[in-house]
Write an enzyme that holds these catalytic residues in place. Structure first.
Site, mmCIF file in Angstrom:
data_model
loop_
_atom_site.group_PDB
_atom_site.id
_atom_site.type_symbol
_atom_site.label_atom_id
_atom_site.label_comp_id
_atom_site.label_asym_id
_atom_site.label_seq_id
_atom_site.Cartn_x
_atom_site.Cartn_y
_atom_site.Cartn_z
ATOM 1 N N SER A 1 0.798 -1.237 0.000
ATOM 2 C CA SER A 1 0.000 0.000 0.000
ATOM 3 C C SER A 1 0.820 1.272 0.000
ATOM 4 O O SER A 1 0.246 2.366 -0.097
ATOM 5 C CB SER A 1 -0.959 0.011 1.191
ATOM 6 N N LYS B 1 0.051 3.728 -2.692
ATOM 7 C CA LYS B 1 -0.964 4.779 -2.626
ATOM 8 C C LYS B 1 -0.361 6.182 -2.568
ATOM 9 O O LYS B 1 -1.063 7.170 -2.815
ATOM 10 C CB LYS B 1 -1.893 4.540 -1.448
ATOM 11 N N SER C 1 -6.024 3.490 4.484
ATOM 12 C CA SER C 1 -5.515 2.701 3.359
ATOM 13 C C SER C 1 -6.629 1.929 2.662
ATOM 14 O O SER C 1 -6.443 0.796 2.202
ATOM 15 C CB SER C 1 -4.422 1.729 3.835
#
Length: 439
Positions: A53, A56, A117
């Site tokens: 993640s 991101k 997230s």
């Protein structure tokens, strides 16, 4: 081209000392000064590893850029696609549940992505900006290239394994594909994100927030960055940036913290504890190790003051001027984060502009006060290398060297008389040499 007065600037930094002081338990790690991008420590920094993640951060960058350019508005509403609806109800993933017929503002989705997230919210943002996630993935890779990143590949906007899309992964990518980046590339992305869009830290530092507060759909979003001061592994000054965890990538974290006018960025990928086991605590422990080292051992120092003059090069000779020389000095100071006690370990490097200065080292009048005649940078006296994430970082330790005053061009009569004087001077020199040769 420029005329080099000393040795040129090297590239990389005090690696031996940092490596001796640190032993980060991770497949890859890097520590940098967030203001200049100066690399203070690195471990397998160019190894291509999973990022999960932390992906991101690129989605955040493209969103904040789109908002800045007016292409997307914070109060703009998003209508939920079939992919986003299905993904949002997969509770094995980090998500906020979204209704099939619901409408959500871009700000809501952004906060869910940056704080919690949330993967479905991330895909929604990708669809909003790119029209489809596949188009957005192309934008991600293009932006990475534009930012000067190396050793990376984006296949989706979230950092999930493509298998988690259950056959609806972005077109043009494989069902088992993963996003990968090197620690250096991750740090460079984080560096651009917090410097180009510092407002990201306001959201990234939010410890907890309610999604859709006051509705039947409300859900508490606890920040996965447990090093935020109010959370379980709280660290003073920590205000970002992004965690990441998958079976492929392991436990990853990009952290940033600020204290006493200093800010650092750290990256750990597949962090482990002393026994070699990965975990949430491991990634924060290894981050703390690097942050403690940075705040304890590095100080921001003025290496070169404003109006600094290089010894032996305090003036430039002038041709065709009313005066025969002009004082030169630096336009501004050079500040840099250095190891404690090493302020005097750097030497000046003066580079004169070959377009301004002739082969004899002279500048032609007229000269204007403040006119740039070259630049000055610094390098370690011991020949160690200084490394920066970006070329812009190098430029932050490079300042213009300017003329301290106006020098007018001499009038035609003075120039003529000088020419005559020089002519007879040359003749007399020739006669003297000839006479000396007779005896």
């Amino acid at each position: 081209m420029a005329m080099i007065m000393f040795f040129s600037l090297f590239a990389g930094v005090n690696q031996a000392k940092a490596e001796a002081a640190l032993n980060v338990n991770a497949d890859g790690a890097i520590l940098v000064d967030a203001e200049t991008g100066k690399v203070l420590y690195e471990q397998n920094a160019d190894s291509v590893l999973g990022v999960a993640s932390m992906t991101k951060m690129m989605t955040e960058y493209l969103l904040l850029e789109a908002v800045k350019k007016g292409k997307v508005k914070w109060d703009q509403e998003y209508s939920v696609s079939d992919l986003v609806y299905k993904n949002s109800h997969d509770r094995s993933l980090s998500n906020v549940p979204l209704r099939a017929d619901g409408k959500y503002t871009i700000r809501e989705l952004y906060e869910a992505m940056a704080i919690y997230s949330a993967n479905s919210a991330t895909i929604a943002i990708a669809e909003t900006i790119g029209g489809s996630e596949a188009n957005f993935v192309k934008m991600m890779n293009d932006k990475a290239k534009q930012l000067g990143l190396k050793d990376y590949k984006f296949v989706n906007s979230t950092g999930l394994n493509n298998r988690d899309y259950h056959g609806q992964h972005p077109e043009g990518t494989g069902p088992e594909d993963e996003n990968v980046m090197s620690p250096r590339a991750v740090a460079k992305l984080a560096f651009h994100l917090i410097n180009d869009f510092p407002e990201v830290l306001k959201t990234a530092s939010t410890p907890t927030k309610m999604f859709r507060e006051g509705t039947d759909d409300q859900i508490k979003m606890d920040n996965w960055n447990w090093m935020l001061p109010k959370l379980v592994y709280g660290y003073q000054g920590m205000d970002g940036l992004k965690t990441g965890t998958t079976d492929f990538a392991g436990y990853c974290f990009t952290g940033t913290a600020s204290r006493d006018g200093k800010r650092f960025i750290t990256v750990v990928q597949n962090a482990k504890d002393a026994s070699g086991k990965g975990g949430y605590k491991a990634r924060f422990d290894e981050t703390r190790k690097m942050m403690d080292y940075a705040f304890s051992n590095y100080t921001k120092e003025q290496i070169v003051p404003k109006h600094y003059q290089v010894k032996g090069h305090k003036t430039l000779p002038i041709t065709k001027g009313k005066e025969d020389q002009v004082k030169i000095y630096t336009k501004s100071a050079i500040n840099m984060v250095v190891l404690n006690g090493e302020k005097k370990s750097y030497k000046p490097v003066l580079v004169l502009d070959k377009k301004k200065v002739n082969k004899d080292g002279e500048i032609t009048a007229p000269v204007k006060k403040g006119e740039t005649v070259g630049y000055l940078t610094i390098e370690p006296k011991n020949g160690e290398k200084v490394s920066f994430l970006t070329e812009e970082g190098h430029k932050k330790i490079k300042v213009d060297v300017i003329a301290a005053k106006d020098v007018e061009k001499a009038n035609w009569f003075v120039l003529m008389m000088r020419g005559i004087g020089n002519f007879f001077g040359d003749v007399w020199h020739g006669i003297s040499s000839t006479v000396k040769g007779w005896f």
